[in-house]
Design an enzyme around this catalytic site. Structure first.
Site, PDB file in Angstrom:
ATOM      1  N   GLU A 184      15.707  53.481  54.579  1.00 41.10           N
ATOM      2  CA  GLU A 184      15.265  52.897  55.859  1.00 41.10           C
ATOM      3  C   GLU A 184      14.512  53.942  56.696  1.00 41.10           C
ATOM      4  O   GLU A 184      14.836  54.175  57.866  1.00 41.10           O
ATOM      5  CB  GLU A 184      16.438  52.285  56.638  1.00 41.10           C
ATOM      6  CG  GLU A 184      17.056  51.120  55.902  1.00 41.10           C
ATOM      7  CD  GLU A 184      17.939  50.200  56.755  1.00 41.10           C
ATOM      8  OE1 GLU A 184      18.239  50.528  57.906  1.00 41.10           O
ATOM      9  OE2 GLU A 184      18.308  49.129  56.239  1.00 41.10           O
TER      10      GLU A 184
ATOM     11  N   GLU B 200      20.060  46.572  49.714  1.00 41.88           N
ATOM     12  CA  GLU B 200      21.022  46.170  50.755  1.00 41.88           C
ATOM     13  C   GLU B 200      20.796  44.697  51.039  1.00 41.88           C
ATOM     14  O   GLU B 200      19.691  44.301  51.447  1.00 41.88           O
ATOM     15  CB  GLU B 200      20.847  46.995  52.038  1.00 41.88           C
ATOM     16  CG  GLU B 200      21.337  48.422  51.867  1.00 41.88           C
ATOM     17  CD  GLU B 200      21.351  49.232  53.157  1.00 41.88           C
ATOM     18  OE1 GLU B 200      21.508  48.633  54.238  1.00 41.88           O
ATOM     19  OE2 GLU B 200      21.189  50.455  53.063  1.00 41.88           O
TER      20      GLU B 200
END
Ligand code: AHR
Length: 500
Positions: free
Chosen positions: A173, A304
């Site tokens: 991220e 995720e």
């Protein structure tokens, strides 16, 4: 009657076993208590890993485990987690509750866990706050066999042989908690860092995963691929084996999220509608990937995914602990069917997080352990691992209570395993209707059918007091017909049929 058509001889793509992967993060009670209790714990363990959890995960054939984060990864300095435990540095887990991380679970412990589970290792490196040298040395420490500073250090710390590192994430991220970078900046950093992720074993290379988009940030995908593709990376594949995607279902949006257990019909359909959005994301990001990689050599890695609710009342808000109901069983069943159907591009997926956090398959309370409805879906779907997706389609109707959040009543995917068995997984999203399914198996002689099902009222869940409220039950009400089989799928259920 609803028609389900299956053509077992029309093979489409291999469903990589890694699609059934999991994710462990230093977050709340995931690693500590959920997995690792230490060798001196009264909780039964082998080298510190709790035996009940390891056995339960082996049962669902966990294929791959991602570690150490998540947001935690870009603040993790691996050298703090090696050597004698008493001298390991303590750090603040700034993302998750500000608690002390004592680094007693580090690289050696992670690989010990993977060995016990018999699964592949996916390590996520620190690009956000770590150096190129640090990342490069971690890979050397883990994988180099000969004489080198890092291999010698590993040996000194008690592990003579290198480990097998299957996947390596070059940051997590990085558009957010991993450094707040813009796509162009990250892509250039990716090019630099990945250069030093050396493959010391050409016979089992490390698959490098580039940080992909948050949800529907198609610009990130475009820009990252444009920058990594041009200039230095003439052959993109090999320098990048996977591009990640993160997507969570928040029923009431990011700010509010919504309760894990207290919801009504409207929120049920809204949640399932949001789970179905995964298909749009795969198609649209996949379309951009096709421009740069038409042969689909680079995998989409959904490392995720899952449902993310408001934490359980009375628990640490930084620990993200949530319960799991029949709604989560449906979210898992729907999403896994989507991944199977897109297995030409989706090569790995990792549910967040394995124990005691978001859509976990296992919850623990001290020495006690329960399996969630999501666990049981992974148990029924395990037969798809490494099987061939085959052509199938089901007739659907649109259902729901609010116009904006309509869903199809059914989703499905079908694979053929190496031993020739046909595995059908079907979800019924309806809260009030059962459906009679007329299944046509083209050019296929049905001899035997076995079935299993997870179903119940939408709020049903397992608690430490009632651990078996939701479990896999036998499903035998299948009739053979001239063209295949027929059966009734009950409302609010996830079904697996094995046909031979
Ligand atoms: O799963 C919780 C967090 O969600 C992860 O650490 C992070 O990568 C994502 O934002």
């Amino acid at each position: 009657m609803t028609k389900l058509v299956i053509n077992p001889s029309k093979k489409q793509s291999k469903i990589n076993k890694e699609i059934y992967g999991h994710f462990s993060e230093h977050l709340g009670r995931c690693i500590y208590e959920g997995i690792y209790v230490g060798e001196d714990s009264p909780i039964p363990n082998k080298n510190g890993m709790r035996t009940d959890v390891v056995e339960a995960l082996k049962h669902i054939r966990i294929p791959v485990l991602r570690w150490p984060g998540g947001c935690f990864a870009d603040e993790y300095h691996w050298k703090d987690g090696i050597g004698p435990k008493e001298t390991r540095k303590k750090m603040i887990n700034t993302h998750w509750g500000g608690v002390v991380e004592d680094n007693s679970f580090g690289t050696h412990e992670f690989f010990e866990l993977c060995e016990q589970l018999g699964c592949e290792a996916y390590v996520n490196g620190n690009l956000g706050s770590g150096t190129v040298q640090e990342m490069s040395e971690w890979v050397e420490y883990i994988t180099f066999e000969g004489v080198s500073p890092m291999a010698d250090l590993r040996k000194k710390n008690g592990h003579e042989k290198p480990w097998k590192l299957d996947f390596f994430g070059v940051g997590n991220e990085n558009w957010g908690c991993g450094g707040n970078m813009n796509p162009d900046f990250y892509a250039n950093e990716y090019r630099r860092y990945q250069t030093y992720v050396r493959n010391y074993h050409p016979d089992h290379p490390i698959h490098k995963v580039c940080c992909g988009a948050n949800v529907d940030d198609y610009e990130w995908t475009s820009e990252v691929l444009k920058t990594t593709h041009n200039h230095c990376l003439k052959e993109l594949h090999g320098n990048m084996d996977g591009l990640s995607l993160h997507y969570y279902v928040h029923p009431e949006g990011w700010e509010i999220k919504g309760s894990a257990t207290d919801f009504d019909d409207k929120v049920w359909y809204k949640s399932l509608n949001k789970a179905l959005f995964m298909e749009t994301l795969i198609e649209r990001h996949g379309h951009i990937m096709d421009e740069y990689d038409p042969e689909k050599k680079i995998g989409m890695i959904v490392d995720e995914w899952g449902a993310w609710y408001t934490v359980e009342p009375g628990t640490n808000p930084g620990f993200l602990y949530q319960q799991n109901t029949m709604r989560d069983a449906l979210i898992a069943g729907i999403t896994l069917n989507i991944f199977n159907k897109h297995s030409d591009r989706v090569k790995m997926a990792n549910l967040a997080q394995i124990v005691n956090v978001l859509q976990s398959v296992i919850l623990t309370d001290g020495a006690d352990m329960i399996l969630t409805p999501t666990y049981h879906v992974f148990d029924m779907y395990k037969y798809h691992q490494d099987a061939m997706l085959v052509d199938s389609s089901v007739e659907t109707e649109t259902i729901g209570v609010e116009d904006e959040w309509q869903v199809p009543n059914l989703t499905e995917s079908v694979s053929v395993a190496e031993d020739g068995a046909v595995h059908i997984t079907l979800t019924n999203l309806s809260l009030d209707k059962d459906y009679e399914i007329r299944t046509i198996l083209t050019d296929y002689q049905v001899n035997e059918v076995k079935g299993e099902i997870v179903h119940g009222e939408m709020h049903e869940m397992n608690t430490f007091e009632t651990p078996d409220q939701v479990r896999v039950k036998e499903f035998n009400e299948v009739e053979k017909t001239a063209e295949g089989i027929k059966f009734i799928i009950p409302k609010c259920s996830v079904l697996h049929l094995e046909v031979r």
